[in-house]
Design an enzyme around this catalytic site. Structure first.
Site, short mmCIF file in Angstrom:
data_model
loop_
_atom_site.label_atom_id
_atom_site.label_comp_id
_atom_site.label_asym_id
_atom_site.label_seq_id
_atom_site.Cartn_x
_atom_site.Cartn_y
_atom_site.Cartn_z
N TYR A 103 0.84 -1.20 0.00
CA TYR A 103 0.00 0.00 0.00
C TYR A 103 0.88 1.25 0.00
O TYR A 103 1.97 1.25 0.58
CB TYR A 103 -0.85 0.07 1.28
N TYR A 142 -0.50 -9.84 0.87
CA TYR A 142 0.54 -9.23 1.72
C TYR A 142 0.51 -9.81 3.13
O TYR A 142 -0.54 -10.23 3.61
CB TYR A 142 0.40 -7.70 1.74
N ARG A 152 -2.80 -11.77 3.96
CA ARG A 152 -4.13 -11.43 3.48
C ARG A 152 -4.31 -11.93 2.04
O ARG A 152 -3.44 -11.75 1.20
CB ARG A 152 -4.35 -9.89 3.46
N HIS A 155 -7.39 -8.74 -2.24
CA HIS A 155 -8.69 -8.11 -1.94
C HIS A 155 -8.67 -6.64 -2.30
O HIS A 155 -7.62 -6.01 -2.37
CB HIS A 155 -9.04 -8.26 -0.45
N HIS A 157 -10.68 -3.10 -0.99
CA HIS A 157 -11.57 -2.49 0.00
C HIS A 157 -12.60 -1.62 -0.71
O HIS A 157 -12.26 -0.89 -1.64
CB HIS A 157 -10.77 -1.61 0.97
FE LIG Z 1 -6.15 -4.50 2.75
#
Ligand SMILES: [Fe+2]
Length: 230
Positions: A103, A142, A152, A155, A157
């Site tokens: 991110y 990640y 995770r 995905h 959000h």
């Molecule tokens: Fe996330």
């Protein structure tokens, strides 16, 4: 008062100990229901800023010196209420990791590269039939430190406002066939019967030839068959 109480058959509980941050954030005491005011039920739910031309195209909205790296995808679907009526002109915002699972955020220090041409945020309004469409890069998995070897699944959000501020939904969209889903306490905190509502469907109809694979993700705001919260 039962007004607009959450359907706990569908949504994850506030406290799900395998998902560690719920231990800190789950309310320790019963919630006190507050009756919604007229302004909550009728007021505008977001500002009237103009949506930019590339706001729904994450492959273009942050370009500095070239194309973002990764697998280009299309994510599209329809937003409806519990009766199947389209939710028109509602704001959808998305955010996600880049193809390497990183991110653009100072807290994310995962040892994976940032992409100078990918910011990972986008937004759009649904049209008069409740349809929306994003172009983006398939997000990478990640690590997140929740438990040993925790990763995770891929995905995206989602935040939706709906017609009223009380119909706001914040959730996560997953991809079909991801082997990490069954190790992920965030996904597994959603009651088993409703987890499939958070997994997008591969769609050859949405797929654009020689350009990008398409994934369909339909969203129901409130009521029966409501898309679960994250
Ligand atoms: Fe996330």
């Amino acid at each position: 008062m039962k007004q607009n109480s959450r359907d706990w058959d569908v949504h994850p509980p506030y406290l799900y100990p395998d998902y560690k941050s719920t231990v800190l954030r789950a309310p320790a005491k019963p919630l006190i229901p507050i009756r919604h005011s007229l302004s909550e039920l009728t007021g505008p739910v977001y500002g009237h800023e103009v949506i930019g031309k590339y706001d729904n195209d994450l492959t273009k909205n942050a370009i500095t010196n070239g194309e973002p790296v990764g697998e280009r995808i299309i994510v599209a679907g329809k937003v409806t209420d519990e009766k199947g009526q389209p939710i028109k002109r509602t704001l959808i915002e998305i955010w996600q990791a880049n193809a390497a699972g990183r991110y653009v955020h100072k807290v994310d220090q995962h040892e994976a590269p940032l992409d100078p041409n990918f910011f990972g945020g986008g937004r759009c309004l649904t049209d008069d039939e409740g349809n929306y469409r994003f172009y983006t890069i398939k997000p990478g998995a990640y690590p997140w430190g929740n438990h040993p070897n925790a990763w995770r699944p891929n995905h995206i959000h989602f935040s939706l406002f709906g017609n009223q501020i009380i119909s706001r939904l914040v959730t996560q969209m997953y991809f079909p066939g991801d082997p990490l889903l069954f190790y992920d306490p965030v996904f597994k905190s959603v009651p088993e019967k409703y987890r499939h509502l958070l997994i997008s469907k591969f769609s050859l109809d949405l797929t654009e030839e020689s350009f990008a694979l398409g994934y369909e993700f339909n969203i129901v705001l409130r009521g029966k068959n409501e898309t679960p919260f994250e």
